[in-house]
Design an enzyme around this catalytic site. Structure first.
Site, short mmCIF file in Angstrom:
data_model
loop_
_atom_site.label_atom_id
_atom_site.label_comp_id
_atom_site.label_asym_id
_atom_site.label_seq_id
_atom_site.Cartn_x
_atom_site.Cartn_y
_atom_site.Cartn_z
N ASP A 1 1.23 -1.44 -0.43
CA ASP A 1 -0.22 0.22 -0.29
C ASP A 1 1.45 0.91 -0.01
O ASP A 1 1.99 1.19 0.53
CB ASP A 1 -1.12 0.13 1.04
CG ASP A 1 -2.22 1.06 1.48
OD1 ASP A 1 -2.99 1.29 0.71
OD2 ASP A 1 -1.76 1.96 1.83
N GLU B 1 0.77 5.54 1.04
CA GLU B 1 0.01 6.99 1.24
C GLU B 1 1.12 8.08 0.15
O GLU B 1 1.82 7.83 0.07
CB GLU B 1 0.38 7.14 3.06
CG GLU B 1 -0.27 6.19 3.48
CD GLU B 1 -1.40 5.58 3.22
OE1 GLU B 1 -2.67 6.49 2.96
OE2 GLU B 1 -1.61 5.20 4.02
N HIS C 1 -5.36 3.28 7.57
CA HIS C 1 -4.22 4.71 7.24
C HIS C 1 -2.64 4.83 7.38
O HIS C 1 -2.94 5.35 7.32
CB HIS C 1 -5.14 5.69 6.97
CG HIS C 1 -6.57 5.61 6.47
ND1 HIS C 1 -6.77 5.63 5.20
CD2 HIS C 1 -7.68 5.66 7.50
CE1 HIS C 1 -8.68 5.67 5.21
NE2 HIS C 1 -8.55 5.89 6.30
N ASP D 1 -2.45 -1.12 6.14
CA ASP D 1 -3.23 -1.38 5.23
C ASP D 1 -3.19 -2.64 4.80
O ASP D 1 -3.59 -3.09 3.95
CB ASP D 1 -3.55 0.46 4.84
CG ASP D 1 -4.26 0.97 5.15
OD1 ASP D 1 -4.87 0.12 5.80
OD2 ASP D 1 -4.69 2.22 4.30
#
Length: 633
Positions: free
Chosen positions: A447, A449, A588, A593
């Site tokens: 994942d 961000e 998050h 995640d």
């Protein structure tokens, strides 16, 4: 109703059918839920009995894991395909270089990864050929040995032992010893002996000839006697210098044996305080220590230095208390030994630096200067007149024990899963990856961000997190977790969602350094993400500047959820996790995640099988037929 029943049977026994629709449907749902309660209770009783039966086995397994994990010797076990199925932390340290972690070379050590990425294939193949030959000759204990260079440039001696099943080699175990220092010391010792031998032979020959001449001609004229005596004196002096030089070189070789280790600065200071109080009867207190500051030191020698200085202060000036301060940065640490009163002269400081260490009844043939030089540091004395205190400041090297990205997180309540013996029975890898069953593949679940939601408009990655799945197991202790300097501001919405303070990104590596490390971490695996098109777009836009290209197959848990549950209203990660009984932790955050997505994906595999989707190709083709597969970023 059918989808709810599939979840109960294959993924989450605690799931319940929705009480919705006509009266008859609600009644049917209530009956199904009562049956599900009974079924769940039976499962829990069975699981409790199984857990009780497995407890003894688990205890043995954990003891084995603890012992192997803490061995000072590196241990690797592999199947015949070279897949790593067991390793300990020492093996990972020896075979994973800083260059490998930064993505510029070498390989990584991990379950299911190839050992040939860190040790040359021909060496291992030759060792296995030797073992097969020994087995053919009925040798009782077949072994093979070789020495190789690690990606970090160290010399490692490797012992290879076969793993036998029904008298057939099914794999092999390797133990690894770092022999860099002994080999270097042996070379220096041999050179030293050769130098003494060759240099001394000529000098002794000249001395012997001069002595024999003087003995043979006792009535030799004084001038000639003086000349021969001068030869003896000159050669004796040269021999003495050569011996003194050899002693100094031998001393340096002894210092090279010191073991430098990474440790928390606060642990070093605490050890010094304990020793000073126990051996000297002197109060030792801590003024201030920077938390989470790591130093690379020979802790024994450094504690000896601090104890020696404290002993001299007590003996020569009658001090009753010393204090410590420690601060620093990623390069150097400042360790202060502080006391009140008793200013020192330059002559006293020089004498203390140059005398052998003696503290608490222990004598060591090293000086303060020797130890400080070994650490590549400095020491000086300083007087703080306004505070009416004096201190010795020792500059010592700081360290960062973890490399970029690849790390072993400290997850409470679990032991690092450094082994998976089921890999012994895996079939050899095949180039036809699409034909492989989903249960047989290795995955990297990841994942990102970001500063915002528009990669084409200049938004950047601020964090990448990933975790591996091997043999149907989520390897939480083989994780990639790295912040990235985006070199642009984060949007207020992203700050709120991710919880990443922009100040945390200052000084972090840029994406051009992080992306090669992540590429190496996920090589030879299938990529998995939730709403993967979004994350892949961010990666692909940086491929050119980072010098990498992601060519692996990609699976998307968002699309897979639509395949499994086409009648559900939402397919957010939270909703899928709730349906499948996965606890959401660290939402998050990139790594958090990724872990949730990995747990969800593992529970999806049997649900996909219920729909006739068993292979990677079938999963990819089914995903492409969904509506969400048309989304582009």
């Amino acid at each position: 109703m059918r989808e709810d029943l599939q979840v109960m049977l294959e993924a989450n026994p605690a799931h319940r059918a929705t009480l919705d629709g006509a009266v008859e449907m609600r009644a049917l749902a209530e009956a199904v839920n009562r049956l599900a309660e009974h079924h769940h209770a039976l499962l829990e009783r069975v699981e409790a009995r199984v857990a009780e039966a497995k407890r003894a086995v688990e205890d043995e397994k954990n003891r084995l894991a603890a012992l192997i994990s803490e061995l000072a010797q590196g241990v690797l076990a592999c199947n015949l395909e070279g897949q790593i199925l067991l390793y300990n932390n020492r093996a990972r340290q020896l075979l994973t270089s800083n260059h490998a972690a930064s993505g510029s070379g070498g390989g990584l050590v991990g379950l299911g990864r190839s050992v040939f990425g860190v040790i040359d294939r021909p060496l291992i193949v030759h060792a296995l050929d030797t073992i097969h030959a020994q087995l053919a000759q009925k040798r009782p204990h077949p072994v093979a040995r070789f020495v190789t260079t690690t990606p970090s440039g160290q010399l490692v001696r490797v012992l290879v032992v076969p793993v036998l099943g029904n008298e057939i080699v099914t794999g092999f175990v390797m133990t690894l010893d770092d022999v860099t220092r002994p080999v270097e010391q042996g070379g220096r010792r041999d050179a030293l002996l050769q130098s003494i031998t060759e240099g001394s032979r000529a000098a002794l020959g000249s001395i012997r000839a001069a002595v024999e001449t003087l003995q043979s001609f006792p009535d030799m004229p004084p001038e000639q006697q003086k000349r021969f005596i001068g030869v003896i004196s000159q050669e004796t002096h040269r021999l003495s210098e050569r011996v003194e030089g050899a002693i100094r070189e031998f001393s340096d070789a002894m210092k090279a044996q010191w073991v430098m280790e990474d440790m928390l600065g606060e642990d070093l200071v605490a050890a010094a305080c304990r020793r000073i109080e126990a051996r000297l009867g002197l109060a030792a207190k801590i003024d201030a220590v920077m938390p989470d500051l790591w130093v690379r030191v020979d802790s024994f020698a450094l504690v000896q230095v601090l104890s020696y200085l404290a002993a001299r202060l007590k003996e020569d000036f009658g001090l009753r208390e010393v204090r410590f301060r420690l601060e620093g940065d990623r390069r150097l640490a400042h360790l202060d030994l502080v006391w009140r009163g008793a200013p020192l002269s330059a002559e006293t400081v020089f004498a203390w630096e140059s005398e052998p260490l003696t503290a608490g009844g222990e004598d060591i043939p090293l000086t303060v200067k020797d130890v400080i030089e070994r650490h590549g540091g400095e020491m000086w004395y300083q007087r703080d007149r306004p505070a009416q205190e004096s201190y010795f400041r020792l500059l010592i090297p700081a360290s960062v024990p973890e490399t970029i990205g690849f790390r072993l997180p400290n997850l409470a309540g679990s032991r690092p899963e450094y082994y998976d013996f089921d890999l012994f029975s895996q079939q050899p890898s095949s180039p036809a990856l699409d034909q492989r069953k989903l249960t047989e593949l290795k995955y990297t679940v990841f994942d990102t961000e970001t500063t915002g939601l528009e990669p084409s408009a200049g938004d950047e990655i601020v964090s990448i997190g990933a975790v591996r799945i091997v043999n149907g197991r989520l390897l939480l202790h083989e994780a990639f977790d790295q912040l990235v300097d985006p070199r642009r501001p984060m949007s207020p919405a992203s700050i709120k969602v991710t919880g990443i303070d922009p100040s945390l990104l200052q000084g972090q590596p840029p994406i051009e350094s992080v992306l090669p490390a992540f590429h190496r971490f996920c090589e030879d695996s299938v990529l998995v993400a939730h709403n993967a098109a979004f994350d892949m777009r961010f990666l692909q836009m940086k491929e050119s500047s980072a010098g990498v290209k992601f060519t692996q197959p990609v699976l998307d848990t968002l699309l897979l959820s639509i395949i499994i549950h086409p009648n559900q209203e939402t397919h957010s990660l939270e909703a899928i996790a709730a349906r499948l009984g996965v606890n959401v932790v660290g939402r998050h955050t990139a790594l958090g995640d990724a872990i949730v997505t990995g747990e969800v994906f593992l529970r999806m595999i049997p649900l996909l099988a219920e729909r006739g989707i068993h292979t990677l190709r079938e999963a990819r083709e089914a995903s492409q037929r969904t509506y969400y597969a048309r989304i582009r970023y």
